[in-house]
Design a protein around this motif. Structure first.
Motif, mmCIF file in Angstrom:
data_model
loop_
_atom_site.group_PDB
_atom_site.id
_atom_site.type_symbol
_atom_site.label_atom_id
_atom_site.label_comp_id
_atom_site.label_asym_id
_atom_site.label_seq_id
_atom_site.Cartn_x
_atom_site.Cartn_y
_atom_site.Cartn_z
ATOM 1 N N LEU A 59 0.877 -1.171 0.000
ATOM 2 C CA LEU A 59 0.000 0.000 0.000
ATOM 3 C C LEU A 59 0.916 1.222 0.000
ATOM 4 O O LEU A 59 1.707 1.407 0.928
ATOM 5 N N GLU A 60 0.816 2.039 -1.026
ATOM 6 C CA GLU A 60 1.693 3.202 -1.117
ATOM 7 C C GLU A 60 1.276 4.278 -0.117
ATOM 8 O O GLU A 60 0.131 4.737 -0.126
ATOM 9 N N MET A 61 2.214 4.692 0.707
ATOM 10 C CA MET A 61 1.987 5.827 1.603
ATOM 11 C C MET A 61 2.678 7.084 1.101
ATOM 12 O O MET A 61 2.316 8.199 1.483
ATOM 13 N N PHE A 62 3.697 6.918 0.255
ATOM 14 C CA PHE A 62 4.307 8.036 -0.449
ATOM 15 C C PHE A 62 4.241 7.740 -1.938
ATOM 16 O O PHE A 62 4.613 6.644 -2.372
ATOM 17 N N ASN A 63 3.763 8.698 -2.704
ATOM 18 C CA ASN A 63 3.783 8.595 -4.162
ATOM 19 C C ASN A 63 4.245 9.941 -4.690
ATOM 20 O O ASN A 63 3.679 10.977 -4.345
ATOM 21 N N ARG A 64 5.317 9.907 -5.501
ATOM 22 C CA ARG A 64 5.979 11.152 -5.895
ATOM 23 C C ARG A 64 6.353 11.903 -4.616
ATOM 24 O O ARG A 64 7.031 11.351 -3.764
ATOM 25 N N THR A 65 5.916 13.140 -4.442
ATOM 26 C CA THR A 65 6.286 13.895 -3.231
ATOM 27 C C THR A 65 5.142 13.946 -2.224
ATOM 28 O O THR A 65 5.225 14.689 -1.241
ATOM 29 N N ASP A 98 6.971 6.916 -8.827
ATOM 30 C CA ASP A 98 5.995 7.010 -9.919
ATOM 31 C C ASP A 98 6.604 7.808 -11.076
ATOM 32 O O ASP A 98 5.964 8.681 -11.661
ATOM 33 N N GLU A 99 7.848 7.475 -11.405
ATOM 34 C CA GLU A 99 8.626 8.257 -12.370
ATOM 35 C C GLU A 99 8.286 7.854 -13.793
ATOM 36 O O GLU A 99 8.459 6.708 -14.189
ATOM 37 N N HIS A 100 7.792 8.807 -14.581
ATOM 38 C CA HIS A 100 7.443 8.544 -15.982
ATOM 39 C C HIS A 100 8.482 9.128 -16.935
ATOM 40 O O HIS A 100 8.252 9.188 -18.136
ATOM 41 N N GLY A 101 9.609 9.580 -16.386
ATOM 42 C CA GLY A 101 10.640 10.172 -17.224
ATOM 43 C C GLY A 101 11.888 9.322 -17.265
ATOM 44 O O GLY A 101 11.839 8.097 -17.067
ATOM 45 N N THR A 102 13.018 9.957 -17.476
ATOM 46 C CA THR A 102 14.281 9.237 -17.655
ATOM 47 C C THR A 102 15.240 9.479 -16.502
ATOM 48 O O THR A 102 16.412 9.117 -16.592
ATOM 49 N N THR A 103 14.752 10.077 -15.401
ATOM 50 C CA THR A 103 15.653 10.444 -14.303
ATOM 51 C C THR A 103 15.294 9.722 -13.017
ATOM 52 O O THR A 103 15.446 10.256 -11.921
ATOM 53 N N TRP A 104 14.837 8.465 -13.141
ATOM 54 C CA TRP A 104 14.433 7.684 -11.983
ATOM 55 C C TRP A 104 15.574 7.585 -10.977
ATOM 56 O O TRP A 104 16.717 7.300 -11.327
ATOM 57 N N GLY A 105 15.237 7.830 -9.695
ATOM 58 C CA GLY A 105 16.207 7.664 -8.619
ATOM 59 C C GLY A 105 17.036 8.886 -8.302
ATOM 60 O O GLY A 105 17.758 8.895 -7.308
#
Length: 257
Positions: A59-65, A98-105
């Motif tokens: 269960l996600e408690m943080f998504n993005r910020t 929830d990264e939809h770009g190219t800079t994951w992490g």
């Protein structure tokens, strides 16, 4: 979804109930409730499916910020944490970029998950997910370890009423040396979690405290680690102890006499 033998066909699994049926037909597969509450429906308001319970491991408690503890509360909805756990599900707690770009992490402040594994292998990762040995955070390089009466987060406390001793290790290394932190003990509530104890600690210390828990008040307990110097960007009820900045969540423990 992870580790299924094929991909979900949303034309055939177009509702939570049919998706659970699809998942239980693939017994090696695991799944998570993602950004719970951000879209309409909330997984049919977390309608419980006993046959899928063991496979729903997150269960996600943080998504993005975003911190999801009060998601939807200002619109009259129940906290996703309360709604999901009170319904009967037993997920571990997680965070994702929830990264939809190219800079994951690379982005500081976005959700991420910690797992306690026995070795760095795919099988060990799945074993940790099944055991709910996970924590949610949005801080890179953070270690969180917690036990309740010697049972690691995600486990079961075989008791109805007991004084439960928690040991909580939170450490981000020298960068946070001496940083004040706060631990909030979350219990079931009606619309938002009830906080039954608040403990001040600092980065690098092992907090040691005892809380009396009664299964009659609800069968789960979660620890939230916060930064008391920063406000929660999406606060809940006025004066609620969790209106500060969420740093991490442990997975729940379950009171099961």
């Amino acid at each position: 979804m992870w580790n299924t033998s094929d991909f979900a066909d949303l034309a055939r699994a177009s509702s939570p109930g049919s998706l659970y049926s699809w998942l239980t037909g693939r017994p090696g597969g695991l799944a998570s409730f993602n950004h719970p509450g951000r879209e309409a429906g909330r997984f049919s308001n977390f309608s419980f499916n006993a046959s899928a319970r063991n496979q729903l491991v997150g269960l996600e408690m943080f998504n993005r910020t975003d911190d999801y503890i009060f998601e939807g509360w200002s619109s009259g909805m129940t906290s996703p944490l309360v709604a999901c756990l009170n319904a009967g599900w037993r997920p571990g707690l997680t965070g994702v970029t929830d990264e939809h770009g190219t800079t994951w992490g690379f982005h500081e402040g976005k959700g991420r998950s910690g797992l306690w594994v026995t070795e760095n292998t795919r099988d060990a990762v799945f074993a940790a997910m099944l055991a709910r040995r996970s924590f949610a955070t949005r801080v890179s390089g953070l270690r969180v370890d917690a036990t309740a009466n010697g049972v690691r987060m995600g486990g079961v406390l075989n008791t109805a009423v007991a004084d439960v001793r928690f040991l909580v290790d939170v450490d981000r290394g020298p960068e946070w040396d001496g940083k004040p932190l706060r631990i909030q003990v979350l219990r079931p509530g009606t619309s938002v979690p009830t906080v039954v104890n608040v403990v001040d600690t600092v980065n690098g210390a092992v907090a040691d405290f005892t809380v009396r828990l009664n299964a009659a008040d609800g069968n789960w307990v979660v620890l939230r680690v916060s930064d008391p110097a920063v406000a929660n960007g999406t606060p809940g009820p006025a004066g609620h102890p969790c209106n500060d900045f969420g740093v991490a969540y442990t997975s729940p423990w379950w009171l099961q006499p």
